[in-house]
Design a protein around this motif. Structure first.
Motif, PDB file in Angstrom:
ATOM      1  N   ALA A   1       2.454  -1.199 -11.397  1.00 16.31           N
ATOM      2  CA  ALA A   1       1.800  -0.021 -11.962  1.00 16.31           C
ATOM      3  C   ALA A   1       1.413   0.908 -10.812  1.00 16.31           C
ATOM      4  N   VAL A   2       1.591   2.201 -11.027  1.00 18.57           N
ATOM      5  CA  VAL A   2       1.134   3.222 -10.082  1.00 18.57           C
ATOM      6  C   VAL A   2      -0.114   3.833 -10.717  1.00 18.57           C
ATOM      7  N   ILE A   3      -1.229   3.754  -9.997  1.00 17.38           N
ATOM      8  CA  ILE A   3      -2.525   4.114 -10.564  1.00 17.38           C
ATOM      9  C   ILE A   3      -3.147   5.292  -9.821  1.00 17.38           C
ATOM     10  N   ASP A   4      -3.670   6.255 -10.601  1.00 21.48           N
ATOM     11  CA  ASP A   4      -4.491   7.336 -10.060  1.00 21.48           C
ATOM     12  C   ASP A   4      -5.910   6.781  -9.991  1.00 21.48           C
ATOM     13  N   LYS A   5      -6.424   6.609  -8.766  1.00 23.87           N
ATOM     14  CA  LYS A   5      -7.731   5.974  -8.575  1.00 23.87           C
ATOM     15  C   LYS A   5      -8.853   6.780  -9.221  1.00 23.87           C
ATOM     16  N   ALA A   6      -8.870   8.097  -9.053  1.00 28.86           N
ATOM     17  CA  ALA A   6      -9.949   8.931  -9.590  1.00 28.86           C
ATOM     18  C   ALA A   6      -9.988   8.880 -11.118  1.00 28.86           C
ATOM     19  N   ALA A   7      -8.834   8.939 -11.752  1.00 26.22           N
ATOM     20  CA  ALA A   7      -8.765   8.916 -13.215  1.00 26.22           C
ATOM     21  C   ALA A   7      -8.734   7.487 -13.762  1.00 26.22           C
ATOM     22  N   ASN A   8      -8.507   6.519 -12.861  1.00 27.15           N
ATOM     23  CA  ASN A   8      -8.381   5.109 -13.233  1.00 27.15           C
ATOM     24  C   ASN A   8      -7.385   4.925 -14.382  1.00 27.15           C
ATOM     25  N   LYS A   9      -6.173   5.492 -14.160  1.00 26.93           N
ATOM     26  CA  LYS A   9      -5.160   5.371 -15.212  1.00 26.93           C
ATOM     27  C   LYS A   9      -3.769   5.205 -14.623  1.00 26.93           C
ATOM     28  N   LEU A  10      -2.903   4.606 -15.433  1.00 27.32           N
ATOM     29  CA  LEU A  10      -1.500   4.430 -15.081  1.00 27.32           C
ATOM     30  C   LEU A  10      -0.814   5.790 -15.103  1.00 27.32           C
ATOM     31  N   ILE A  11      -0.138   6.129 -14.002  1.00 26.86           N
ATOM     32  CA  ILE A  11       0.594   7.403 -13.940  1.00 26.86           C
ATOM     33  C   ILE A  11       2.085   7.178 -13.708  1.00 26.86           C
ATOM     34  N   GLY A  12       2.466   5.935 -13.456  1.00 31.95           N
ATOM     35  CA  GLY A  12       3.871   5.637 -13.214  1.00 31.95           C
ATOM     36  C   GLY A  12       4.083   4.152 -13.009  1.00 31.95           C
ATOM     37  N   THR A  13       5.344   3.796 -12.854  1.00 30.21           N
ATOM     38  CA  THR A  13       5.706   2.421 -12.516  1.00 30.21           C
ATOM     39  C   THR A  13       6.867   2.470 -11.534  1.00 30.21           C
ATOM     40  N   ILE A  14       7.002   1.400 -10.796  1.00 36.29           N
ATOM     41  CA  ILE A  14       8.113   1.290  -9.845  1.00 36.29           C
ATOM     42  C   ILE A  14       8.397  -0.182  -9.597  1.00 36.29           C
ATOM     43  N   GLY A  15       9.634  -0.489  -9.308  1.00 34.31           N
ATOM     44  CA  GLY A  15       9.978  -1.867  -8.999  1.00 34.31           C
ATOM     45  C   GLY A  15      11.463  -2.063  -8.824  1.00 34.31           C
TER      46      GLY A  15
ATOM     47  N   GLU B   1       0.846  -1.191   0.000  1.00 32.39           N
ATOM     48  CA  GLU B   1       0.000   0.000   0.000  1.00 32.39           C
ATOM     49  C   GLU B   1       0.880   1.240   0.000  1.00 32.39           C
ATOM     50  N   ILE B   2       0.339   2.318  -0.566  1.00 25.78           N
ATOM     51  CA  ILE B   2       1.042   3.599  -0.633  1.00 25.78           C
ATOM     52  C   ILE B   2       0.372   4.555   0.342  1.00 25.78           C
ATOM     53  N   ASN B   3       1.177   5.282   1.072  1.00 26.88           N
ATOM     54  CA  ASN B   3       0.642   6.288   1.990  1.00 26.88           C
ATOM     55  C   ASN B   3       0.458   7.605   1.239  1.00 26.88           C
ATOM     56  N   TYR B   4      -0.462   7.585   0.265  1.00 28.63           N
ATOM     57  CA  TYR B   4      -0.766   8.782  -0.526  1.00 28.63           C
ATOM     58  C   TYR B   4      -2.209   8.635  -1.010  1.00 28.63           C
ATOM     59  N   PRO B   5      -3.076   9.591  -0.658  1.00 30.85           N
ATOM     60  CA  PRO B   5      -4.496   9.460  -1.009  1.00 30.85           C
ATOM     61  C   PRO B   5      -4.739   9.379  -2.524  1.00 30.85           C
ATOM     62  N   GLY B   6      -5.573   8.423  -2.925  1.00 27.82           N
ATOM     63  CA  GLY B   6      -5.988   8.309  -4.310  1.00 27.82           C
ATOM     64  C   GLY B   6      -5.005   7.646  -5.245  1.00 27.82           C
ATOM     65  N   ILE B   7      -3.893   7.157  -4.710  1.00 25.39           N
ATOM     66  CA  ILE B   7      -2.868   6.497  -5.522  1.00 25.39           C
ATOM     67  C   ILE B   7      -2.678   5.084  -4.970  1.00 25.39           C
ATOM     68  N   TYR B   8      -2.610   4.104  -5.856  1.00 15.01           N
ATOM     69  CA  TYR B   8      -2.375   2.740  -5.390  1.00 15.01           C
ATOM     70  C   TYR B   8      -1.519   1.970  -6.406  1.00 15.01           C
ATOM     71  N   PHE B   9      -0.965   0.845  -5.926  1.00 14.05           N
ATOM     72  CA  PHE B   9      -0.205  -0.073  -6.766  1.00 14.05           C
ATOM     73  C   PHE B   9      -1.118  -1.208  -7.221  1.00 14.05           C
ATOM     74  N   ARG B  10      -0.809  -1.734  -8.379  1.00 11.05           N
ATOM     75  CA  ARG B  10      -1.374  -3.003  -8.820  1.00 11.05           C
ATOM     76  C   ARG B  10      -0.352  -3.652  -9.750  1.00 11.05           C
ATOM     77  N   GLN B  11      -0.608  -4.905 -10.053  1.00  7.13           N
ATOM     78  CA  GLN B  11       0.253  -5.618 -10.992  1.00  7.13           C
ATOM     79  C   GLN B  11       0.253  -4.874 -12.329  1.00  7.13           C
ATOM     80  N   LEU B  12       1.405  -4.720 -12.932  1.00  7.99           N
ATOM     81  CA  LEU B  12       1.495  -4.134 -14.262  1.00  7.99           C
ATOM     82  C   LEU B  12       0.856  -5.097 -15.253  1.00  7.99           C
ATOM     83  N   GLU B  13       0.030  -4.565 -16.153  1.00  8.99           N
ATOM     84  CA  GLU B  13      -0.670  -5.388 -17.135  1.00  8.99           C
ATOM     85  C   GLU B  13      -0.231  -5.006 -18.545  1.00  8.99           C
TER      86      GLU B  13
END
Length: 184
Positions: free
Chosen positions: A69-83, A8-20
């Motif tokens: 994948a780093v996802i903006d929950k409100a926009a439901n889009k990929l905004i970055g990646t990390i690993g 989990e990320i300590n940042y509102p509205g941003i979350y990780f998921r598996q890159l697709e």
């Protein structure tokens, strides 16, 4: 490497998921922006270049690279990646790598995702050392690493070729925080 537990990320509205695989076009779209790639070693000519990397990210090999994948929950889009790449289970080490769409720069997201994935690397992957190599012109990334507790270790001259030219990279690292009881 297949991820069973996504941090989990300590940042509102941003979350990780598996890159697709469906993320690759969005990822390529911002990685091909000059202000994004100019201070990195990215050298992409098409989205197909990312597909080669993606195949490694979905590998079952325990030392294969990991990318979320780093996802903006409100926009439901990929905004970055990390690993992590250059993972060594034998040495319990890996190199962190991340990127973020310039629309999201300067908002504290990069340090938040860096802290989350670093902590996850230590706690879930059992790493004892996480390092980062940063092209010497990439002061933005250096600031992110420092905010996350990484320490500068030195300059690696002509460490990686950057779009045909040897590049100097700064080495940063963070070690797992452990309490060692010394024997008397």
């Amino acid at each position: 490497m297949k991820i069973e537990f996504v941090p989990e990320i300590n940042y509102p509205g941003i979350y990780f998921r598996q890159l697709e695989k469906e993320d690759l076009q969005s990822w390529y779209s911002y990685l091909s922006i000059k202000e994004v790639y100019q201070d990195t070693s990215w050298d992409l000519s098409s989205v197909k270049d990312l597909d080669v990397l993606y195949q490694e990210y979905i590998s079952a090999d325990k030392d294969s690279a990991v990318r979320l994948a780093v996802i903006d929950k409100a926009a439901n889009k990929l905004i970055g990646t990390i690993g992590f790449h250059t993972i060594s289970t034998l040495n319990k080490s890996a190199e962190i790598a991340y990127d973020l769409s310039p629309d999201y720069w300067g908002k504290g997201i990069a340090p938040a995702i860096c802290k989350a994935i670093t902590s996850w690397g230590f706690s879930r992957l059992g790493l004892v050392r996480i390092q980062a190599t940063v092209l010497e012109t990439n002061s933005r990334s250096e600031k992110v690493l420092v905010k996350c507790g990484y320490t500068y270790e030195g300059l690696l001259k002509s460490y990686r070729t950057v779009r045909g030219t040897p590049g100097n990279f700064k080495m940063y690292a963070k070690l797992v925080e452990t309490s060692v009881k010394l024997m008397d």
